[in-house]
Design an enzyme around this catalytic site. Structure first.
Site, short mmCIF file in Angstrom:
data_model
loop_
_atom_site.label_atom_id
_atom_site.label_comp_id
_atom_site.label_asym_id
_atom_site.label_seq_id
_atom_site.Cartn_x
_atom_site.Cartn_y
_atom_site.Cartn_z
N CYS A 43 28.46 -53.58 40.52
CA CYS A 43 29.36 -52.96 41.85
C CYS A 43 28.64 -53.42 43.11
O CYS A 43 29.25 -54.01 44.14
CB CYS A 43 29.48 -51.62 41.68
SG CYS A 43 27.87 -50.47 41.78
N HIS A 74 27.56 -45.68 42.55
CA HIS A 74 28.50 -46.93 42.93
C HIS A 74 28.48 -47.35 44.30
O HIS A 74 27.90 -46.46 45.23
CB HIS A 74 29.79 -46.17 42.41
CG HIS A 74 30.85 -47.24 42.35
ND1 HIS A 74 30.84 -48.30 41.46
CD2 HIS A 74 32.19 -47.30 43.23
CE1 HIS A 74 32.05 -49.26 41.66
NE2 HIS A 74 32.91 -48.47 42.50
N ASP A 109 37.95 -51.30 46.53
CA ASP A 109 37.03 -51.05 45.47
C ASP A 109 36.99 -52.46 44.54
O ASP A 109 37.96 -52.52 43.79
CB ASP A 109 37.08 -50.01 44.45
CG ASP A 109 35.76 -49.87 43.76
OD1 ASP A 109 35.04 -51.07 43.74
OD2 ASP A 109 35.75 -48.58 43.22
#
Length: 704
Positions: free
Chosen positions: A423, A467, A483
């Site tokens: 991520c 994250h 995202d």
């Protein structure tokens, strides 16, 4: 000088006065109290304490000698010098606690007499309280209480080393004592006024913590994802949000420098606030949620988007972020309320802010810059964002915990060559492309997801839920969440990291001792969640029972309890406890209940003698008392003499001929039967003398 030398020699000669069993219990307690601190103490200090305690035990066994004064002084100076070199001027509560452990270790070399035992006893009790500075979980609390129990057993052995059945009797006495004091302890815990200190001291300012930091390199979060440690737990007043909506915002990174994202502007300085780990303010409302966060030594708190502060130990700042008044160096509980995303008051960014969120290095990653230019030429800002997300969704990009090493132009390599990353890689690359296209963007770091605890009562967010995502500024809409992980690996956002990397088998691959690694084993997961539930309730209601929580509880009682009423009530509890204890002790003394079984029977015989007109004289032996009783009451002469012989046999039996517990019990029964026989004989003797006056038990003469 000669007096001091003589005193030391006498102390050496008195080392045998310290029973080996008592010393063994003391060492066992020390070992148990060291266990909670093994994760923070340096290895050299642990080995030193083990060696010093072992030296003392070998000296007790006669295998080595304890060092003299000068050698002890040399050892002390050498170890203190090592400590100072290792600390290197970093004096915190953490290093102070380590120094205290060192002094406890050194104390073993001069523990020679019973007096030294008492000194070390109280020092170890204090060490148990120091442990609570670093670990407050229920299992460590049980370890501390177990160590205190060992200390108390050692204290009993010290004072009665030859007591038959001393160990079993010692544990029984501890149990009885606990039952006696437990009600008072519970009442004082509930009602004793909890007042916050007027100052704050960082507890563990130098200790490394697992968690997110204020910088982000491409591999940082992927390394964090291999940890199953808890980050925080959350209890909701209403239903839990869906998994995909659990974005826990922590901090914003807006500056890219040599491949590292960091905070561009330092947070404003605040003077340290008071210690306030209590965020309990009554029942949770439907839109409220409680967060119990593990220590991070950082100021930032984690919250859902569009939240507002409810408890006063957390402050809402700009950019929808929350901060504590002081670093979270211990577990802290705070409360927030979900209000939903608010429409921004301003639809455009200030020039200074725009520059801040468009900052890029002057060179590097040319292909990513060219991609941004192509996207910008063909679409507006929203179109650029959608096209970039479509690229992630449609092209073979992969989400992995085993990302390849990126060269100097890491973003180019990720977007056009490797197409494999975590991520943090994708969030950094997305922010870079958007900024290159003239769209203000920033990296947001926090956690996403969380698993339900036992009974779905609360949510557990772990470090592998860490994250990173992106927020971009769109005119008329303000900051919107983007995202890229949701486009590349939807399973990560919908159900968690385990499902997202199930194909490559990299989830907690190096954490063989973690229960979360074995998610497919139902019994392991059940046991893990049950233990977590116990610990969560312990931390929330026992450790976290502070001033505000206490006042909330007291407000439910009739009469409106405040601090003054709590003080009066606490004083009443202490006074009542002392009064009850005094009355109970007096009752025991009156009836001999605090004595042993033989002493109670002997006390009953003394009372019988007094009623017969034969007062007991100070220092008189049982045989002499029986002889005087035989003169006064000839009918009980034989029974009295036999009773006295059995008492003498019990108390003055040679050490070489110990009696079994069964024989001891039989002798006690015979004494009780003889006592009953003497009472009957006296009763018959008085019936035969109806005209005689009742004797005065205190003068031995007949009263008028």
């Amino acid at each position: 000088m000669s007096f001091l030398s003589r005193s030391n020699d006498e102390a050496d000669n008195q080392s045998d006065n310290l029973p080996s069993r008592a010393l063994l219990w003391l060492i066992a307690s020390f070992a148990l109290l060291m266990t909670p601190q093994l994760d923070r103490l340096p290895l050299w200090l642990i080995f030193t304490c083990v060696a010093l305690a072992g030296w003392r035990w070998l000296a007790q066994q006669g295998r080595v000698r304890l060092p003299g004064r000068w050698l002890r002084t040399g050892i002390m100076l050498a170890l203190v010098a090592v400590y100072l070199v290792r600390v290197q001027g970093s004096f915190t509560v953490d290093t102070a606690a380590s120094f205290f452990v060192l002094t406890v270790g050194l104390k073993w070399l001069e523990t020679r007499t019973a007096r030294d035992f008492y000194v070390l006893f109280y020092i170890l009790v204090y060490l148990a309280t120091v442990n609570f500075l670093f670990h407050q979980e229920i299992h460590w609390a049980l370890v501390n209480m177990g160590a205190i129990a060992l200390l108390l057993i050692g204290l009993q052995v010290l004072n009665a080393p030859e007591l038959p059945g001393g160990m079993k009797a010692g544990w029984r006495r501890l149990g009885v004592m606990l039952l006696k004091v437990l009600p008072v302890v519970v009442l004082l815990f509930v009602f004793f006024p909890r007042m916050e200190p007027l100052w704050s001291v960082p507890l563990v300012s130098g200790q490394a913590r697992t968690g997110i930091s204020d910088t982000m390199r491409p591999g940082d979060i992927s390394s964090l994802a291999q940890s199953s440690e808890r980050a925080f737990r959350v209890t909701f007043g209403g239903p839990m949000p869906a998994y995909r909506d659990r974005y826990w915002r922590g901090l914003i990174l807006d500056t890219l420098d040599d491949g590292t994202w960091r905070q561009g502007a330092n947070e404003p300085y605040r003077s340290p606030g008071r210690v306030n780990v209590d965020g309990g303010i009554g029942e949770l409302q439907p839109r409220e949620y409680d967060v119990l966060m593990e220590p991070t030594d950082q100021r930032w708190a984690f919250a859902l988007e569009g939240s507002a502060a409810v408890s006063d130990n957390v402050i809402k700042e700009a950019d929808d972020l929350f901060r504590f008044r002081r670093p979270a160096d211990s577990s802290i509980r705070y409360r927030l309320a979900r209000e939903g995303a608010a429409t921004p008051a301003n639809t455009t960014l200030e020039p200074g802010e725009a520059d801040r969120y468009l900052q890029l290095p002057p060179t590097g990653n040319p292909r990513a810059r060219e991609l941004a230019a192509d996207l910008k030429r063909s679409s507006n800002d929203i179109g650029v964002i959608r096209t970039l997300l479509s690229r992630f969704r449609e092209q073979p990009y992969y989400y992995t915990l085993r990302p390849p090493k990126m060269p100097s132009d890491g973003i180019d390599s990720l977007l056009f060559d490797e197409k494999r990353g975590f991520c943090a890689h994708y969030a950094g690359a997305t922010t870079f492309v958007l900024r290159s296209a003239g769209i203000p963007a920033r990296v947001v770091v926090g956690y996403q997801g969380g698993e339900s605890g036992a009974g779905d009562e609360y949510l557990i967010v772990r470090q592998y839920d860490a994250h990173a995502w992106v927020e971009a500024w769109v005119e008329g809409q303000g900051w919107i969440r983007i995202d890229p992980t949701a486009a590349i690996a939807p399973d990560r956002i919908e159900s968690g990291l385990r499902d997202a990397v199930a194909g490559e088998g990299s989830f907690l691959e190096n954490s063989w001792g973690s229960a979360q690694k074995y998610g497919d084993v139902a019994i392991i997961q059940w046991a893990s969640l049950q233990l977590d539930r116990i610990n969560y309730q312990w931390q929330r209601w026992i450790v976290g029972y502070q001033g505000q929580s206490q006042l909330n509880l007291m407000s439910r009682l009739p009469g409106g309890f405040g601090m003054r009423e709590l003080g009066y009530f606490t004083a009443g509890i202490i006074g009542a406890a002392l009064l009850i204890a005094g009355l109970f002790s007096a009752w025991q003394m009156r009836w001999g209940l605090g004595q042993g079984r033989y002493q109670r029977v002997l006390g009953a015989w003394y009372q019988l003698c007094v009623r017969a007109g034969v007062p007991v004289r100070h220092g008189e032996t049982p045989a002499a008392l029986a002889a005087r009783l035989a003169v006064a009451e000839p009918m009980v002469a034989d029974s009295a003499r036999l009773f006295a012989r059995m008492v003498n046999s019990h108390y003055y039996r040679p050490q070489t001929t110990p009696q079994s517990p069964q024989d001891d019990a039989e002798d006690l029964k015979r004494l009780r039967r003889l006592l009953v026989t003497m009472k009957r004989q006296l009763h018959r003797a008085r019936k035969k003398r109806p005209g005689m006056l009742r004797p005065n038990p205190y003068s031995g003469k007949h009263s008028d």
